[in-house]
Design a protein around this motif. Structure first.
Motif, mmCIF file in Angstrom:
data_model
loop_
_atom_site.group_PDB
_atom_site.id
_atom_site.type_symbol
_atom_site.label_atom_id
_atom_site.label_comp_id
_atom_site.label_asym_id
_atom_site.label_seq_id
_atom_site.Cartn_x
_atom_site.Cartn_y
_atom_site.Cartn_z
ATOM 1 N N TYR A 8 0.856 -1.087 0.011
ATOM 2 C CA TYR A 8 -0.099 0.138 0.048
ATOM 3 C C TYR A 8 0.958 0.937 -0.006
ATOM 4 O O TYR A 8 2.041 1.015 0.095
ATOM 5 C CB TYR A 8 -1.027 0.054 1.139
ATOM 6 N N GLY A 9 0.348 2.437 -0.042
ATOM 7 C CA GLY A 9 0.940 3.770 -0.211
ATOM 8 C C GLY A 9 1.915 3.591 -1.352
ATOM 9 O O GLY A 9 1.607 3.403 -2.589
ATOM 10 N N ASN A 10 3.145 4.367 -1.190
ATOM 11 C CA ASN A 10 3.999 4.600 -2.376
ATOM 12 C C ASN A 10 4.518 3.285 -2.970
ATOM 13 O O ASN A 10 5.007 3.285 -4.011
ATOM 14 C CB ASN A 10 5.306 5.421 -1.946
ATOM 15 N N ALA A 11 4.356 2.162 -1.899
ATOM 16 C CA ALA A 11 5.147 0.912 -2.621
ATOM 17 C C ALA A 11 4.027 0.296 -3.545
ATOM 18 O O ALA A 11 4.565 -0.733 -4.153
ATOM 19 C CB ALA A 11 5.528 0.235 -1.469
ATOM 20 N N ALA A 12 3.026 0.602 -3.594
ATOM 21 C CA ALA A 12 2.133 0.126 -4.462
ATOM 22 C C ALA A 12 1.563 0.649 -5.699
ATOM 23 O O ALA A 12 0.557 0.441 -6.292
ATOM 24 C CB ALA A 12 0.877 -0.100 -3.681
ATOM 25 N N THR A 13 2.406 2.128 -5.901
ATOM 26 C CA THR A 13 1.803 2.984 -7.239
ATOM 27 C C THR A 13 2.096 1.882 -8.445
ATOM 28 O O THR A 13 3.338 1.149 -8.486
ATOM 29 C CB THR A 13 2.675 4.077 -7.034
ATOM 30 N N THR A 14 1.439 2.190 -9.528
ATOM 31 C CA THR A 14 1.656 1.478 -10.666
ATOM 32 C C THR A 14 3.238 1.617 -11.269
ATOM 33 O O THR A 14 3.701 0.960 -11.826
ATOM 34 C CB THR A 14 0.583 1.717 -11.669
ATOM 35 N N THR A 15 3.561 3.017 -11.165
ATOM 36 C CA THR A 15 4.961 3.162 -11.751
ATOM 37 C C THR A 15 5.882 2.524 -10.947
ATOM 38 O O THR A 15 6.896 1.786 -11.452
ATOM 39 C CB THR A 15 5.137 4.665 -11.283
ATOM 40 N N ASP A 16 5.857 2.579 -9.494
ATOM 41 C CA ASP A 16 6.801 1.774 -8.851
ATOM 42 C C ASP A 16 6.591 -0.080 -9.196
ATOM 43 O O ASP A 16 7.755 -0.615 -9.294
ATOM 44 C CB ASP A 16 6.666 1.617 -7.058
ATOM 45 N N ILE A 17 5.456 -0.338 -9.345
ATOM 46 C CA ILE A 17 5.308 -1.898 -9.775
ATOM 47 C C ILE A 17 5.880 -1.991 -11.143
ATOM 48 O O ILE A 17 6.466 -3.047 -11.455
ATOM 49 C CB ILE A 17 3.714 -2.265 -9.781
ATOM 50 N N ALA A 18 5.697 -1.169 -12.091
ATOM 51 C CA ALA A 18 6.312 -1.219 -13.297
ATOM 52 C C ALA A 18 7.830 -1.245 -13.521
ATOM 53 O O ALA A 18 8.481 -1.917 -13.975
ATOM 54 C CB ALA A 18 5.524 -0.004 -14.143
ATOM 55 N N GLN A 19 8.569 -0.227 -12.668
ATOM 56 C CA GLN A 19 9.827 -0.187 -12.538
ATOM 57 C C GLN A 19 10.564 -1.621 -12.006
ATOM 58 O O GLN A 19 11.503 -2.193 -12.352
ATOM 59 C CB GLN A 19 10.217 0.861 -11.423
ATOM 60 N N TRP A 20 9.618 -2.385 -10.924
ATOM 61 C CA TRP A 20 10.290 -3.496 -10.220
ATOM 62 C C TRP A 20 10.085 -4.722 -11.328
ATOM 63 O O TRP A 20 10.815 -5.448 -11.276
ATOM 64 C CB TRP A 20 9.109 -3.767 -8.914
ATOM 65 N N ALA A 21 8.940 -4.577 -12.067
ATOM 66 C CA ALA A 21 8.880 -5.682 -12.992
ATOM 67 C C ALA A 21 9.580 -5.402 -14.375
ATOM 68 O O ALA A 21 9.605 -6.395 -15.293
ATOM 69 C CB ALA A 21 7.523 -5.903 -13.253
ATOM 70 N N GLY A 22 9.886 -4.167 -14.646
ATOM 71 C CA GLY A 22 10.554 -3.912 -15.970
ATOM 72 C C GLY A 22 9.450 -3.807 -17.125
ATOM 73 O O GLY A 22 10.029 -4.277 -18.250
ATOM 74 N N VAL A 23 8.374 -3.425 -16.791
ATOM 75 C CA VAL A 23 7.306 -3.341 -17.838
ATOM 76 C C VAL A 23 6.629 -1.725 -17.619
ATOM 77 O O VAL A 23 7.134 -0.977 -16.947
ATOM 78 C CB VAL A 23 6.367 -4.428 -17.411
ATOM 79 N N SER A 24 5.876 -1.477 -18.782
ATOM 80 C CA SER A 24 5.157 -0.401 -18.712
ATOM 81 C C SER A 24 3.894 -0.336 -17.773
ATOM 82 O O SER A 24 3.435 -1.356 -17.208
ATOM 83 C CB SER A 24 4.498 -0.022 -20.172
ATOM 84 N N VAL A 25 3.394 0.974 -17.417
ATOM 85 C CA VAL A 25 2.381 1.165 -16.505
ATOM 86 C C VAL A 25 1.041 0.502 -17.028
ATOM 87 O O VAL A 25 0.323 -0.072 -16.299
ATOM 88 C CB VAL A 25 2.067 2.399 -16.195
ATOM 89 N N GLY A 26 0.980 0.459 -18.287
ATOM 90 C CA GLY A 26 -0.248 -0.153 -19.072
ATOM 91 C C GLY A 26 -0.295 -1.456 -18.859
ATOM 92 O O GLY A 26 -1.281 -2.164 -18.724
ATOM 93 N N THR A 27 1.021 -2.083 -18.805
ATOM 94 C CA THR A 27 1.158 -3.637 -18.844
ATOM 95 C C THR A 27 0.754 -4.097 -17.371
ATOM 96 O O THR A 27 0.109 -5.126 -17.305
ATOM 97 C CB THR A 27 2.506 -4.177 -19.198
ATOM 98 N N VAL A 28 0.847 -3.293 -16.169
ATOM 99 C CA VAL A 28 0.484 -3.497 -15.016
ATOM 100 C C VAL A 28 -0.744 -3.539 -14.924
ATOM 101 O O VAL A 28 -1.593 -4.395 -14.344
ATOM 102 C CB VAL A 28 1.289 -2.413 -13.809
#
Length: 206
Positions: free
Chosen positions: A100-120
């Motif tokens: 939750y919070g900053n750790a759950a933003t789509t941008t952070d998840i996208a960077q962690w997975a190496g994909v785009s925000v749309g893919t998330v």
């Protein structure tokens, strides 16, 4: 006449300044991506606690979910751009919903997975659709353990009453959601609404 001409030149200069400030003069550099998904396979074997910290489930549970949803048609398409493998989509989904919070933003998840925000977003949608198909089969009280389930339910209700108030005792199956800040302390059970961020807030709960 001369004053009008100078006013016109000043207006043109102001417009030019506005255009220069708003337009893109140089192309932005493409931000590099360093996906960390490859660590999950290693953690599943060598460090299950790190796997569980990132995805909120044990490796065996993760594999069990994959077996349940892998053949769902939502993961099939005839596009020239194939989807990510189902385990990767599930990992992205679990990482997002498990934080939750900053750790759950789509941008952070996208960077962690190496994909785009749309893919998330697409991974969230597909995995949720596949999981919901199994809702009625998997989310229920086990009729063979009805006494044990009743004891678990009573313990959960006692915990809710102890941590909040007697009026909320019936909320024994709930998930915290986003808090909504209140403009003042509520008159009834006011301290129960005081959160860890020093605000009086009301949580959206399911």
């Amino acid at each position: 006449m001369q004053q009008t001409f100078h006013e016109f030149l000043d207006a043109v200069a102001a417009e030019e300044d506005e255009v220069i400030r708003s337009r893109v003069l140089n192309k932005r550099k493409k931000i590099g991506r360093a996906p960390q998904l490859h660590l999950l396979e290693e953690w599943a074997l060598e460090s299950p606690e790190n796997f569980r910290h990132k995805l909120r489930v044990d490796p065996a549970v993760f594999d069990g979910i994959i077996n349940k949803i892998d053949d769902h048609p939502i993961f099939q398409n005839k596009s020239n751009n194939p989807q990510l493998p189902v385990p990767i989509q599930l990992a992205i989904f679990l990482n997002g919903v498990g934080h939750y919070g900053n750790a759950a933003t789509t941008t952070d998840i996208a960077q962690w997975a190496g994909v785009s925000v749309g893919t998330v977003y697409n991974c969230y949608k597909r995995v949720m659709i596949a999981i919901l198909q199994h809702h009625d089969d998997q989310i229920h009280w086990d009729p063979e353990n009805i006494d044990e389930d009743a004891e678990d339910k009573e313990r959960a209700m006692e915990y809710v009453e102890e941590r909040t108030c007697a009026d909320w005792r019936g909320g024994y199956l709930c998930v915290d959601g986003s808090p909504f800040n209140l403009f003042q302390k509520p008159g009834a059970h006011g301290e129960s609404y005081y959160d860890k961020k020093s605000n009086y807030s009301l949580s959206n709960q399911v």
